[in-house]
Enzyme design. Structure first.
Site, PDB file in Angstrom:
ATOM      1  N   SER A 154     -10.511 -61.858 -37.476  1.00 47.39           N
ATOM      2  CA  SER A 154      -9.789 -60.585 -37.360  1.00 47.39           C
ATOM      3  C   SER A 154      -9.309 -60.449 -35.926  1.00 47.39           C
ATOM      4  O   SER A 154      -9.895 -61.058 -35.014  1.00 47.39           O
ATOM      5  CB  SER A 154     -10.750 -59.431 -37.672  1.00 47.39           C
ATOM      6  N   TYR A 167     -18.803 -54.486 -37.530  1.00 45.60           N
ATOM      7  CA  TYR A 167     -17.703 -55.358 -37.966  1.00 45.60           C
ATOM      8  C   TYR A 167     -17.166 -56.185 -36.780  1.00 45.60           C
ATOM      9  O   TYR A 167     -17.014 -57.404 -36.877  1.00 45.60           O
ATOM     10  CB  TYR A 167     -16.592 -54.493 -38.561  1.00 45.60           C
ATOM     11  N   LYS A 171     -17.154 -60.303 -36.180  1.00 45.21           N
ATOM     12  CA  LYS A 171     -15.940 -61.109 -35.982  1.00 45.21           C
ATOM     13  C   LYS A 171     -15.981 -61.827 -34.624  1.00 45.21           C
ATOM     14  O   LYS A 171     -15.510 -62.963 -34.500  1.00 45.21           O
ATOM     15  CB  LYS A 171     -14.701 -60.232 -36.108  1.00 45.21           C
TER      16      LYS A 171
HETATM   17  C1  BGC Z   1      -9.660 -54.761 -40.582  1.00 43.83           C
HETATM   18  C2  BGC Z   1      -8.643 -53.759 -41.042  1.00 43.83           C
HETATM   19  C3  BGC Z   1      -7.770 -53.313 -39.876  1.00 43.83           C
HETATM   20  C4  BGC Z   1      -7.251 -54.497 -39.088  1.00 43.83           C
HETATM   21  C5  BGC Z   1      -6.505 -54.072 -37.830  1.00 43.83           C
HETATM   22  C6  BGC Z   1      -8.967 -55.888 -39.865  1.00 43.83           C
HETATM   23  O1  BGC Z   1      -9.867 -56.852 -39.478  1.00 43.83           O
HETATM   24  O2  BGC Z   1     -10.392 -55.251 -41.694  1.00 43.83           O
HETATM   25  O3  BGC Z   1      -9.307 -52.651 -41.611  1.00 43.83           O
HETATM   26  O4  BGC Z   1      -6.662 -52.568 -40.374  1.00 43.83           O
HETATM   27  O5  BGC Z   1      -8.298 -55.348 -38.738  1.00 43.83           O
HETATM   28  O6  BGC Z   1      -7.210 -53.124 -37.086  1.00 43.83           O
END
Ligand code: BGC
Length: 269
Positions: A154, A167, A171
């Site tokens: 991400s 999260y 990542k």
């Molecule tokens: C997330 C999304 C988000 C995007 C940009 C992704 O990794 O899962 O929810 O919109 O990143 O911020």
């Protein structure tokens, strides 16, 4: 989209392949000629639906269930995949979850669950795939590499994200997991890379793009001025997993419409 010859004769396993980016990658790999294991978590019918779509397009696929955070389920899935297709050439570590909550309210369970799926799940699947790739070695009629592992990371591998620290940490961890693994496995001729998507229209961020006002707000973070589609990621994945990208390992490709370019500085600073 690349032609069917691109990945023909190769077998791929895509985790979390029943929706969003995983589903698009599974379909694109099948269109490019790979046989595809469609991993689902809890709902076999969702896995079967993607397999049906693959077959309707003339491709080969099979749905296999596993919770990627559980070692024994991952091992069983890889055993079944190898029984089905003889071996594996490609792993796409896509399964991931978000559990958003302000840091001071975050429970240990919120933390553990996200890390368990996004990071530990990627480790467990990568380990099974690497074992199979090392066992078989390079088979030149299949690919120049003994195997390819692709992490779906991400932009939050790099961009800090208040309210989403579990999260973002998962990542960030994928970044170092990918690079260290690429270093360790390169002598085995295994390529390891990541794609780091920005805002792509999927269920995970539906509330950020479904309503026009929310979408306009999100677009302010995207210099290129549009929210991405799952095929924006899938087409890059197919190429990166093909022999055309054989000299690329240990790299993250950001597929983000420029989200990483500090858009706030576009008009000031
Ligand atoms: C997330 C999304 C988000 C995007 C940009 C992704 O990794 O899962 O929810 O919109 O990143 O911020």
């Amino acid at each position: 989209m690349p032609s069917a010859a691109y990945l023909s004769g190769q077998a791929a396993l895509v985790t979390g392949a029943t929706s969003g980016i995983g589903r698009a990658i599974a379909l694109a790999l099948a269109r490019a000629g790979a046989s595809v294991v469609v991993n689902y978590h809890a709902h076999p019918e969702e896995g079967e639906a993607v397999v049906q779509e693959i077959r309707q397009g003339g491709g080969q696929g099979v749905a296999i269930g596993a919770d990627v955070s559980r070692e024994e389920e991952v091992a069983a899935m890889f055993r079944q995949a190898v029984e089905e297709f003889g071996t594996l050439d490609i792993l796409v570590n896509n399964a991931g979850i978000q559990q958003d909550i302000p840091f001071v309210k975050m429970s240990l369970a919120d933390w553990r669950q996200v890390l368990a799926v996004n990071l530990t799940g990627s480790f467990l699947c990568a380990r099974e795939a690497a074992r199979e790739f090392c066992r078989r070695g390079v088979a030149p009629e299949r690919s120049r590499a003994a195997g390819k592992i692709l992490f779906i990371s991400s932009v939050h591998e790099v961009i800090p994200w208040a309210g989403h620290v579990n999260y973002a940490a998962s990542k960030g961890g994928i970044g170092q997991l990918m690079r260290s693994l690429a270093q360790e496995l390169a002598p085995e001729r295994i390529r390891v890379n990541s794609i780091a998507p920005g805002a792509i229209k999927t269920d995970i961020n539906r509330h950020d793009w479904e309503e026009p006002e929310a979408a306009a707000k999100l677009c302010k973070l995207i210099p290129y001025g549009r929210i991405g589609d799952t095929d924006d990621v899938a087409s890059v994945a197919v190429w990166l997993l093909s022999d055309e990208a054989d000299y690329i390992t240990g790299t993250t490709i950001f597929v983000d419409g420029g989200m990483l370019l500090y858009p706030g500085f576009g008009t000031g600073g």
